[in-house]
Design a protein around this motif. Structure first.
Motif, PDB file in Angstrom:
ATOM      1  N   ALA A  77     -12.917 -23.432  38.227  1.00 20.06           N
ATOM      2  CA  ALA A  77     -13.057 -22.036  38.665  1.00 20.06           C
ATOM      3  C   ALA A  77     -13.544 -21.123  37.542  1.00 20.06           C
ATOM      4  CB  ALA A  77     -11.722 -21.533  39.204  1.00 20.06           C
ATOM      5  N   GLY A  78     -13.854 -21.687  36.376  1.00 17.91           N
ATOM      6  CA  GLY A  78     -14.364 -20.886  35.272  1.00 17.91           C
ATOM      7  C   GLY A  78     -13.316 -20.407  34.295  1.00 17.91           C
ATOM      8  N   PHE A  79     -12.102 -20.971  34.359  1.00 18.40           N
ATOM      9  CA  PHE A  79     -11.015 -20.555  33.473  1.00 18.40           C
ATOM     10  C   PHE A  79     -10.589 -21.699  32.557  1.00 18.40           C
ATOM     11  CE2 PHE A  79     -10.366 -18.120  37.489  1.00 18.40           C
ATOM     12  CZ  PHE A  79     -10.764 -16.880  36.998  1.00 18.40           C
ATOM     13  N   ALA A  80     -11.551 -22.298  31.881  1.00 21.82           N
ATOM     14  CA  ALA A  80     -11.265 -23.456  31.027  1.00 21.82           C
ATOM     15  C   ALA A  80     -10.341 -23.111  29.873  1.00 21.82           C
ATOM     16  CB  ALA A  80     -12.569 -24.054  30.496  1.00 21.82           C
ATOM     17  N   ASP A  81     -10.240 -21.835  29.515  1.00 23.85           N
ATOM     18  CA  ASP A  81      -9.384 -21.439  28.393  1.00 23.85           C
ATOM     19  C   ASP A  81      -7.951 -21.110  28.814  1.00 23.85           C
ATOM     20  OD1 ASP A  81     -10.048 -19.113  29.747  1.00 23.85           O
ATOM     21  OD2 ASP A  81     -10.426 -17.943  27.937  1.00 23.85           O
ATOM     22  N   ALA A  82      -7.644 -21.221  30.106  1.00 23.71           N
ATOM     23  CA  ALA A  82      -6.286 -20.929  30.591  1.00 23.71           C
ATOM     24  C   ALA A  82      -5.286 -21.876  29.931  1.00 23.71           C
ATOM     25  CB  ALA A  82      -6.218 -21.069  32.105  1.00 23.71           C
ATOM     26  N   GLU A  83      -4.101 -21.369  29.679  1.00 25.21           N
ATOM     27  CA  GLU A  83      -3.032 -22.173  29.091  1.00 25.21           C
ATOM     28  C   GLU A  83      -2.081 -22.592  30.204  1.00 25.21           C
ATOM     29  OE1 GLU A  83      -1.454 -19.660  26.027  1.00 25.21           O
ATOM     30  OE2 GLU A  83      -3.255 -19.855  24.814  1.00 25.21           O
ATOM     31  N   VAL A  84      -1.885 -23.900  30.357  1.00 25.26           N
ATOM     32  CA  VAL A  84      -1.067 -24.440  31.443  1.00 25.26           C
ATOM     33  C   VAL A  84       0.209 -25.026  30.857  1.00 25.26           C
ATOM     34  CG1 VAL A  84      -0.972 -26.080  33.356  1.00 25.26           C
ATOM     35  CG2 VAL A  84      -3.148 -24.944  32.779  1.00 25.26           C
ATOM     36  N   TYR A  85       1.332 -24.674  31.469  1.00 26.96           N
ATOM     37  CA  TYR A  85       2.646 -25.145  31.023  1.00 26.96           C
ATOM     38  C   TYR A  85       3.438 -25.645  32.221  1.00 26.96           C
ATOM     39  CZ  TYR A  85       1.568 -22.183  27.004  1.00 26.96           C
ATOM     40  OH  TYR A  85       0.969 -21.600  25.928  1.00 26.96           O
ATOM     41  N   VAL A  86       4.307 -26.616  31.975  1.00 27.30           N
ATOM     42  CA  VAL A  86       5.271 -26.997  33.004  1.00 27.30           C
ATOM     43  C   VAL A  86       6.446 -26.030  32.883  1.00 27.30           C
ATOM     44  CG1 VAL A  86       6.363 -28.760  31.532  1.00 27.30           C
ATOM     45  CG2 VAL A  86       6.645 -28.869  33.996  1.00 27.30           C
ATOM     46  N   GLN A  87       6.857 -25.443  34.006  1.00 30.80           N
ATOM     47  CA  GLN A  87       7.976 -24.499  34.000  1.00 30.80           C
ATOM     48  C   GLN A  87       9.287 -25.230  34.253  1.00 30.80           C
ATOM     49  OE1 GLN A  87       7.889 -21.423  37.037  1.00 30.80           O
ATOM     50  NE2 GLN A  87       8.942 -20.026  35.634  1.00 30.80           N
ATOM     51  N   ASP A  88       9.296 -26.082  35.263  1.00 30.53           N
ATOM     52  CA  ASP A  88      10.465 -26.910  35.532  1.00 30.53           C
ATOM     53  C   ASP A  88      10.028 -28.066  36.419  1.00 30.53           C
ATOM     54  OD1 ASP A  88      10.620 -26.063  38.341  1.00 30.53           O
ATOM     55  OD2 ASP A  88      11.526 -24.229  37.597  1.00 30.53           O
ATOM     56  N   SER A  89      10.868 -29.089  36.457  1.00 29.77           N
ATOM     57  CA  SER A  89      10.530 -30.243  37.289  1.00 29.77           C
ATOM     58  C   SER A  89      11.796 -31.018  37.641  1.00 29.77           C
ATOM     59  CB  SER A  89       9.544 -31.172  36.578  1.00 29.77           C
ATOM     60  OG  SER A  89      10.114 -31.713  35.414  1.00 29.77           O
ATOM     61  N   THR A  90      11.680 -31.780  38.716  1.00 31.44           N
ATOM     62  CA  THR A  90      12.742 -32.670  39.161  1.00 31.44           C
ATOM     63  C   THR A  90      12.135 -34.056  39.334  1.00 31.44           C
ATOM     64  OG1 THR A  90      13.825 -30.869  40.347  1.00 31.44           O
ATOM     65  CG2 THR A  90      14.436 -33.123  40.975  1.00 31.44           C
ATOM     66  N   LEU A  91      12.770 -35.047  38.703  1.00 25.92           N
ATOM     67  CA  LEU A  91      12.295 -36.425  38.795  1.00 25.92           C
ATOM     68  C   LEU A  91      13.318 -37.276  39.516  1.00 25.92           C
ATOM     69  CD1 LEU A  91      11.275 -35.459  35.655  1.00 25.92           C
ATOM     70  CD2 LEU A  91      10.089 -37.589  36.066  1.00 25.92           C
ATOM     71  N   ARG A  92      12.804 -38.275  40.233  1.00 25.32           N
ATOM     72  CA  ARG A  92      13.668 -39.267  40.880  1.00 25.32           C
ATOM     73  C   ARG A  92      13.147 -40.641  40.495  1.00 25.32           C
ATOM     74  NH1 ARG A  92      14.051 -39.111  46.745  1.00 25.32           N
ATOM     75  NH2 ARG A  92      15.949 -40.285  46.373  1.00 25.32           N
ATOM     76  N   TYR A  93      13.998 -41.438  39.896  1.00 22.85           N
ATOM     77  CA  TYR A  93      13.665 -42.817  39.531  1.00 22.85           C
ATOM     78  C   TYR A  93      14.183 -43.698  40.656  1.00 22.85           C
ATOM     79  CZ  TYR A  93      12.781 -40.754  34.992  1.00 22.85           C
ATOM     80  OH  TYR A  93      12.292 -39.975  33.961  1.00 22.85           O
ATOM     81  N   LEU A  94      13.281 -44.302  41.403  1.00 20.02           N
ATOM     82  CA  LEU A  94      13.642 -45.011  42.626  1.00 20.02           C
ATOM     83  C   LEU A  94      13.697 -46.528  42.467  1.00 20.02           C
ATOM     84  CD1 LEU A  94      11.404 -42.816  44.937  1.00 20.02           C
ATOM     85  CD2 LEU A  94      13.874 -42.613  44.578  1.00 20.02           C
TER      86      LEU A  94
END
Length: 156
Positions: A77-94
């Motif tokens: 979309a033309g925003f290659a300089d945007a900074e991306v972060y993970v805010q929170d997550s939930t994992l399940r090991y199955l």
């Protein structure tokens, strides 16, 4: 899945390789079709004491697949300089994984790239929830993740 988009995947791979821990794990950008990003990694570099995939590697691969998908959409979309972060997550090991690591990430149900990008464009920040899965050789899930990712306009 359609054919990979080599230039975008190559750019993402350079970002992955620029992070020493990620480079050491051997994670690779495998395919991207605008809706799904696939990353992979060798078991040999991600094995635990039981001979199965290390939980931290699975978490990392899932997080990076979702992070990479957000990064690719912003760049497109033309925003290659945007900074991306993970805010929170939930994992399940199955189930334990005794083979190569393959992750897929996509937007979670109810989310919209159009809305995410419109918000980023107008506010300089946006959030999206993504879902990712590492599959077993038979295609069933070994590990799943749902996470919120934030994109921020870079500080001047």
């Amino acid at each position: 899945m359609t054919a990979p988009i080599p230039d975008r995947l190559a750019c993402l791979q350079r970002k992955l390789d620029s992070m020493p821990p990620v480079r050491a794990l051997g994670f690779r950008a495998a395919a991207f079709d605008s809706e799904v990003l696939r990353l992979s990694g060798p078991l040999a570099a991600n094995v635990n004491d039981k001979g199965s995939a290390f939980g931290g590697s699975l978490a990392g691969l899932l997080t990076l697949s979702a992070w990479g998908l957000v990064d690719l959409h912003l760049a497109e979309a033309g925003f290659a300089d945007a900074e991306v972060y993970v805010q929170d997550s939930t994992l399940r090991y199955l189930a334990p994984l005794y083979g190569e690591l393959h992750a897929e990430a996509r937007l979670a149900p109810g989310q919209s790239w159009e809305e995410f990008l419109t918000t980023y464009r107008s506010r300089g920040k946006a959030r999206a929830t993504l879902a990712a899965v590492v599959t077993l050789p038979d295609g069933s899930p070994a590990t799943t993740m749902e996470g919120r990712f934030v994109a921020l306009r870079p500080k001047a």
